[in-house]
Design an enzyme around this catalytic site. Structure first.
Site, PDB file in Angstrom:
ATOM      1  N   GLU A  26      31.154  43.750  43.386  1.00  0.00           N
ATOM      2  CA  GLU A  26      31.955  44.930  43.757  1.00  0.00           C
ATOM      3  C   GLU A  26      32.199  45.863  42.577  1.00  0.00           C
ATOM      4  O   GLU A  26      31.949  45.490  41.417  1.00  0.00           O
ATOM      5  CB  GLU A  26      33.298  44.489  44.358  1.00  0.00           C
ATOM      6  CG  GLU A  26      34.169  43.712  43.385  1.00  0.00           C
ATOM      7  CD  GLU A  26      35.657  43.876  43.639  1.00  0.00           C
ATOM      8  OE1 GLU A  26      36.130  45.031  43.677  1.00  0.00           O
ATOM      9  OE2 GLU A  26      36.339  42.845  43.770  1.00  0.00           O
ATOM     10  N   LYS A 161      45.845  35.936  43.521  1.00  0.00           N
ATOM     11  CA  LYS A 161      46.965  35.765  42.604  1.00  0.00           C
ATOM     12  C   LYS A 161      48.273  35.953  43.332  1.00  0.00           C
ATOM     13  O   LYS A 161      48.321  36.545  44.419  1.00  0.00           O
ATOM     14  CB  LYS A 161      46.831  36.693  41.409  1.00  0.00           C
ATOM     15  CG  LYS A 161      46.815  38.163  41.739  1.00  0.00           C
ATOM     16  CD  LYS A 161      46.785  38.968  40.472  1.00  0.00           C
ATOM     17  CE  LYS A 161      45.440  38.944  39.790  1.00  0.00           C
ATOM     18  NZ  LYS A 161      44.363  39.540  40.583  1.00  0.00           N
TER      19      LYS A 161
HETATM   20  N1  PSU Z   1      42.369  41.462  42.946  1.00  0.00           N
HETATM   21  C1  PSU Z   1      42.023  41.383  41.649  1.00  0.00           C
HETATM   22  N2  PSU Z   1      41.269  42.366  41.075  1.00  0.00           N
HETATM   23  C2  PSU Z   1      40.819  43.430  41.812  1.00  0.00           C
HETATM   24  C3  PSU Z   1      41.173  43.478  43.199  1.00  0.00           C
HETATM   25  C4  PSU Z   1      41.942  42.487  43.712  1.00  0.00           C
HETATM   26  O1  PSU Z   1      42.396  40.455  40.972  1.00  0.00           O
HETATM   27  O2  PSU Z   1      40.130  44.297  41.259  1.00  0.00           O
HETATM   28  C5  PSU Z   1      40.640  44.618  44.017  1.00  0.00           C
HETATM   29  C6  PSU Z   1      39.463  44.138  44.884  1.00  0.00           C
HETATM   30  O3  PSU Z   1      38.502  45.169  44.949  1.00  0.00           O
HETATM   31  C7  PSU Z   1      40.096  43.957  46.251  1.00  0.00           C
HETATM   32  C8  PSU Z   1      41.103  45.084  46.239  1.00  0.00           C
HETATM   33  O4  PSU Z   1      39.190  44.069  47.326  1.00  0.00           O
HETATM   34  O5  PSU Z   1      41.636  45.074  44.928  1.00  0.00           O
HETATM   35  C9  PSU Z   1      42.181  44.904  47.270  1.00  0.00           C
HETATM   36  O6  PSU Z   1      42.908  46.080  47.357  1.00  0.00           O
HETATM   37  P1  PSU Z   1      43.855  46.356  48.610  1.00  0.00           P
HETATM   38  O7  PSU Z   1      44.928  45.308  48.517  1.00  0.00           O
HETATM   39  O8  PSU Z   1      44.349  47.748  48.386  1.00  0.00           O
HETATM   40  O9  PSU Z   1      42.996  46.201  49.832  1.00  0.00           O
END
Ligand code: PSU
Ligand code: MN
Length: 309
Positions: A26, A161
């Site tokens: 990603e 996390k």
């Molecule tokens: N958790 C992490 N690092 C990240 C993300 C999540 O430790 O970079 C990113 C990932 O791309 C995940 C996104 O899909 O955040 C989730 O965001 P949201 O909760 O806005 O859907």
């Protein structure tokens, strides 16, 4: 593998046409998850790790309105340098960015979509989005979970996390029928630490066993993904109590500043990095590399079983 809006790097296209293993990666983690220049360095190290493990990397993003699988180095650098100026793109953002010809950094949800369009089955990252703490009133549930429910891509992560409510995240996945597999563990990992106290659904100890589960799953029903939880290596995990306190402090700061919606995860990651004097970033890099190695091993194992078509 052919969609009007999909653009494949020639190396990725060749691997897919020749039916060789490919691992999707990603780009929100590049543009929003880590600071420059560590984000670019990590993205390039990750691609190298996939190659060394016998698969082809396909880092996904939206480039000039194209859903792109496989980035050039200059495109990775662009995402890393522009950082937060590149829109964080989840499922709901794709049509807008494509129709406007814009760039976007893809989350787990939208990377799964691109991987699926390209016929890529395995995707490795750091952490997934989930049900946020306080979701009972904010309704903040990441689109990543719904994507896992519907899109047939296996996602390797180091769990989630505790900026999230891990118990509710696992409940949501159960409701949506998403198997949560622990790699060599019974305990769902908590990203910076190996154990969360919550169990996984199934423990599997080898990439081939995971590949067999994926094959069976998609033979039974071609819809939906699998979450493969891979704990951070022992020597890189951070102290659980310290992280719990640090995360609580970061969450309180986000509340105080009124940070909401898609800005929350990047804000919390950056705040945690500051509060830990950069140690969380080191752990983050190590766990991503560890997940990518497992992702490539599973992709190779899946390729050794009969192709799922
Ligand atoms: N958790 C992490 N690092 C990240 C993300 C999540 O430790 O970079 C990113 C990932 O791309 C995940 C996104 O899909 O955040 C989730 O965001 P949201 O909760 O806005 O859907
Ligand atoms: Mn959200």
């Amino acid at each position: 593998m052919f969609n009007l809006h999909l653009s494949l790097h020639p190396e990725v296209q060749a691997a897919l046409l020749e039916n060789r293993p490919v691992v999707a990666l990603e780009s929100t983690i590049i543009a929003h998850g880590m600071p420059f220049p560590q984000n670019v360095e990590t993205a390039l190290r990750v691609e190298k790790m996939v190659r060394e493990s016998g698969a082809t990397p396909a880092t996904c993003a939206i480039i000039g309105g194209k859903l792109t699988a496989g980035l050039r180095t200059d495109e990775i650098e662009l995402l890393g340098k522009e950082g937060a100026k590149i829109p964080k793109a989840s499922r709901r953002d794709l049509a807008y960015l494509v129709s406007q010809g814009k760039h976007g950094a893809t989350t787990v949800a939208s990377t799964m979509m691109i991987a699926h369009l390209a016929d890529i089955r395995i995707f490795a990252t750091g952490g997934i989005g989930g049900v946020h703490r306080g979701a009972a009133t904010t309704m903040d549930i990441s689109a990543d979970l719904q994507e896992l429910a519907q899109t047939p891509v296996a996602v390797v992560s180091a769990g989630a996390k505790s900026i999230l409510d891990l118990g509710l995240t696992l409940e949501y996945l159960e409701t949506m029928g998403v198997p949560v597999v622990g790699y060599q563990t019974e305990d769902f990992p908590a990203f910076y630490t190996r154990r969360s106290g919550f169990g996984v659904d199934f423990r599997l100890d080898s990439p081939m066993e995971i590949a067999n589960l994926l094959k069976s799953k998609w033979e039974i029903d071609p819809r939906g993904g699998v979450l493969i939880a891979n704990p951070v290596p022992e020597e890189h995990q951070l102290d659980a109590d310290w992280m719990e306190k640090t995360i609580a402090e970061a969450v309180a700061e986000a509340e105080k500043q009124g940070i909401r919606g898609k800005a929350i995860t990047p804000f919390l990651l950056a705040t945690i990095e500051n509060l830990t004097g950069g140690r969380s970033l080191q752990t983050n890099i190590e766990l991503v590399l560890n997940n990518v190695r497992l992702g490539a091993e599973v992709a190779v194992a899946l390729w050794r079983t009969e192709p799922v078509k």
